[in-house]
Motif scaffolding. Sequence first.
Motif, short mmCIF file in Angstrom:
data_model
loop_
_atom_site.label_atom_id
_atom_site.label_comp_id
_atom_site.label_asym_id
_atom_site.label_seq_id
_atom_site.Cartn_x
_atom_site.Cartn_y
_atom_site.Cartn_z
N GLY A 146 38.79 40.27 46.98
CA GLY A 146 38.33 41.64 46.76
C GLY A 146 38.84 42.59 47.84
O GLY A 146 39.26 43.72 47.55
N GLN A 147 38.85 42.11 49.07
CA GLN A 147 39.33 42.93 50.18
C GLN A 147 40.79 43.34 49.98
O GLN A 147 41.17 44.51 50.15
N THR A 199 41.15 45.89 47.20
CA THR A 199 40.71 47.20 47.68
C THR A 199 41.78 47.83 48.59
O THR A 199 42.10 49.02 48.47
N GLU A 200 42.38 47.04 49.46
CA GLU A 200 43.46 47.56 50.31
C GLU A 200 44.64 48.03 49.47
O GLU A 200 45.32 49.01 49.81
N HIS A 246 44.45 49.44 46.59
CA HIS A 246 44.14 50.78 46.08
C HIS A 246 44.39 51.84 47.15
O HIS A 246 44.99 52.89 46.87
N ASP A 283 40.19 57.50 41.66
CA ASP A 283 39.51 57.33 42.96
C ASP A 283 37.99 57.32 42.80
O ASP A 283 37.29 56.57 43.48
N VAL A 288 36.87 53.94 41.19
CA VAL A 288 37.09 52.85 42.14
C VAL A 288 36.02 52.90 43.24
O VAL A 288 35.42 51.88 43.60
N TRP A 337 33.34 50.06 44.27
CA TRP A 337 33.20 49.52 45.64
C TRP A 337 31.75 49.52 46.08
O TRP A 337 31.31 48.67 46.83
N GLY A 380 35.93 43.82 44.86
CA GLY A 380 36.99 44.77 45.16
C GLY A 380 37.36 45.52 43.89
O GLY A 380 37.01 45.09 42.79
N ALA A 381 38.05 46.65 44.04
CA ALA A 381 38.46 47.43 42.87
C ALA A 381 39.68 48.24 43.23
O ALA A 381 39.87 48.60 44.39
N ARG A 382 40.49 48.53 42.23
CA ARG A 382 41.68 49.35 42.46
C ARG A 382 42.23 49.89 41.14
O ARG A 382 41.88 49.38 40.07
N ALA A 440 37.83 46.20 38.40
CA ALA A 440 36.91 45.75 39.43
C ALA A 440 36.78 44.24 39.25
O ALA A 440 36.74 43.75 38.11
#
Length: 385
Positions: free
Chosen positions: A294-295, A298-299, A301, A316, A319, A323, A330-332, A344
């Motif tokens: 997930g991390q 997220t990075e 995104h 945004d 997302v 989060w 995580g999500a992007r 997600a």
Amino acid sequence: MALDYAALRAAYQEHFAGQPRVFRAPGRVNLIGEHTDYNEGYVFPVAMDREVCFCVRPRDDRRIRLVALDLERAEEEFSLDALAWTPAGYWTNYVKAMAKAFEEAGYPCCGFEGVVAGDVPIAGGVSSSSAFTVAAATAFERLAGIDVDENQLILLTQVAENSATGLRGGIMDQFTARRGKRDHALLIDCRSMEYELVPMPPVTIVVIDTKRPRELATTAYNIRRAEGEEGAAVVARTVPGVKALRDVTSAQLEARRGDMLDTVYKRSRHVVTENARVLECVKVLKAGDLRGLGQLVTESHVSLRDDYKVSCDELDVVVALAWDTPGVYGARMVGAGFGGCAIALCDEAAVPALQARIAAEYPRRCGLTAEVYATRAGNGAGEVG
Ligand code: GLA
């Protein structure tokens, strides 16, 4: 989820006679590795459990006649010997472009007739266009007995789709639509076209379709592609063997930062760091480390938003809502960007809360209503038995 094949065959009988065959191809969701494919890098997508089907039988007069069930039964007929192009993106263009790509490569096609339908959201950022093109390719391949190497077939579908859309797209979507496997993600090396099937851990993939149309996406996409080529060219002046950003390390890019426009530097930084994130993601996924997964997502995104600049307010917002929802790892944003979908990754139990959160806040903040649904990794293209 799968289409209702009995209903599809029944719809066929309303318009045509005889016994049809059903060829299918799925949409895709990319876990990580965005805008890396055309920089000859790595991607890590899954084929979705939603698909496009061609329910057709061959004809011997090289004519194609199709009824699109999802487009109010729009009907089109044309000859493979007189291909006329309709406005960019029109649905039959993908079929025409596919036949042209096969025949120019020396693989004769045959005509066919029947109905087409699908449940991949159209223009929803999960590559309904690749699902459609690959389903058409699979129909031509099986009906005309085209015997072609799998990678070459994938490259031909890419040629066809790029010419039908005008987007200088990479290989990820067609590759996934063809080679996807149920409950697996595909680590694809977009240079060598080698790939590895990696079993999915127990995590739910939720697609959040912002319903924001992807305006200007084609132009901006092609510009990003040129910027990546420029970044690689600058580094190649001093580092032997650099052919694409795939070959560039962060240190090499930093060393040449002063020799390129800041925009080119930032676009390149996204690609270089994203390639590293893909490989790291495969490691954590194999280790069952969902938080680590997930991390990284997220990075990705943040990098797409700040360095590659292909996100938008709507993406945004959804997302950030994801989060902020308990049970979401995580999500992007996914796909080309500028609208379309986010994903997600979460526990199954978190899905209702995520749906409720987005239903409550997204319309108020963005004036649109999102569609939020869970999907799972499904199989690539083939014939329905
Ligand atoms: C589109 C293209 C793909 C890929 C993504 C971004 O979906 O068709 O080839 O470049 O955008 O990762």
